[in-house]
Scaffold this active site. Structure first.
Site, PDB file in Angstrom:
ATOM      1  N   GLY A   1       4.250  26.092  18.541  1.00  0.00           N
ATOM      2  CA  GLY A   1       2.970  26.786  18.686  1.00  0.00           C
ATOM      3  C   GLY A   1       3.015  27.474  19.952  1.00  0.00           C
TER       4      GLY A   1
ATOM      5  CD  GLN B   1       0.866  27.638  25.715  1.00  0.00           C
ATOM      6  OE1 GLN B   1       0.899  27.897  24.581  1.00  0.00           O
ATOM      7  NE2 GLN B   1       1.637  26.751  26.105  1.00  0.00           N
TER       8      GLN B   1
ATOM      9  CB  CYS C   1       1.843  21.427  26.068  1.00  0.00           C
ATOM     10  SG  CYS C   1       1.040  23.308  26.304  1.00  0.00           S
ATOM     11  CG  LEU C   2       6.397  25.702  24.753  1.00  0.00           C
ATOM     12  CD1 LEU C   2       6.786  27.169  23.944  1.00  0.00           C
ATOM     13  CD2 LEU C   2       7.984  25.313  24.707  1.00  0.00           C
TER      14      LEU C   2
ATOM     15  CG  HIS D   1      -1.769  21.847  21.595  1.00  0.00           C
ATOM     16  ND1 HIS D   1      -1.352  20.867  22.194  1.00  0.00           N
ATOM     17  CD2 HIS D   1      -1.345  22.900  22.390  1.00  0.00           C
ATOM     18  CE1 HIS D   1      -0.662  21.228  23.096  1.00  0.00           C
ATOM     19  NE2 HIS D   1      -0.588  22.518  23.354  1.00  0.00           N
ATOM     20  CD  GLU D   2      -0.600  26.217  20.442  1.00  0.00           C
ATOM     21  OE1 GLU D   2      -0.711  27.027  21.398  1.00  0.00           O
ATOM     22  OE2 GLU D   2       0.482  25.542  20.212  1.00  0.00           O
TER      23      GLU D   2
ATOM     24  CG  HIS E   1      -3.151  26.449  25.006  1.00  0.00           C
ATOM     25  ND1 HIS E   1      -2.922  26.130  26.288  1.00  0.00           N
ATOM     26  CD2 HIS E   1      -2.108  25.722  24.292  1.00  0.00           C
ATOM     27  CE1 HIS E   1      -1.836  25.195  26.321  1.00  0.00           C
ATOM     28  NE2 HIS E   1      -1.244  25.125  25.188  1.00  0.00           N
TER      29      HIS E   1
HETATM   30 NI    NI Z   1       0.213  23.925  24.529  1.00  0.00          NI
END
Ligand code: NI
Length: 167
Positions: free
Chosen positions: A46, A51, A91-92, A133-134, A137
């Site tokens: 995701g 991000q 997470c990226l 999670h997204e 963000h």
């Molecule tokens: Ni993330």
């Protein structure tokens, strides 16, 4: 298409609350394409617009094993929640570190797709965790905010160590 630069913690821009998407134009279409490309290139399941420093309420996701189920969520809203589940998240924006996070097990989400069409879908397991999670963000929240102080400090030390090694 272009692969975008993913903001890495502790970048303050990860804390910006995203604004609702109002216009479905060529620019938005391109941004969504770029989000997908960046997510696949970086092997994420995701990626939220936040991000990549685009502060619009949208994210892309593909939790399938063969990367065949691309989903785009615009102005997402959780309208139903049930149960609790603990699972390991990464997470990226926190490369190389993982932690168990407790979240809602089953959710129902209302959102618009890339064409601006209203959608409603239920998710569980990995997809449910990923959607939550997204959406976090988009509200300037990251998965480490769900950890106890002790666990967060430990994870951030590990992240710093990884970042030093990557230099
Ligand atoms: Ni993330």
């Amino acid at each position: 298409m272009a692969s975008l630069f993913v903001l890495v913690y502790p970048d303050d821009r990860l804390r910006i609350k995203a604004e609702p998407v109002l216009q479905f134009n060529a620019q938005l279409k391109q941004e969504i394409k770029d989000l997908f490309e960046t997510m696949y290139e970086d092997h994420g399941v995701g990626l939220a617009a936040t991000q990549v420093n685009i502060h619009k309420r949208m994210f892309v996701m593909d939790c399938s094993e063969n990367k065949s189920t691309p989903l785009c969520f615009i102005n997402p809203e959780i309208i139903y929640s049930e149960g609790e589940a603990l699972s390991e998240e990464g997470c990226l924006s926190f490369p190389g570190v993982y932690a168990n996070v407790s979240r809602t097990a089953k959710i129902r989400v209302k959102y618009l797709n890339e064409l601006g069409e209203a959608q409603e879908r239920a998710f569980e397991n990995l997809e449910s965790m990923c959607v939550q999670h997204e959406i976090d963000h988009l509200n300037g929240i990251t998965f480490i905010d769900h950890l106890s102080n002790l666990k967060r400090v430990r994870l951030l030390k590990k992240l710093q160590k990884q970042q030093r090694q990557a230099l």
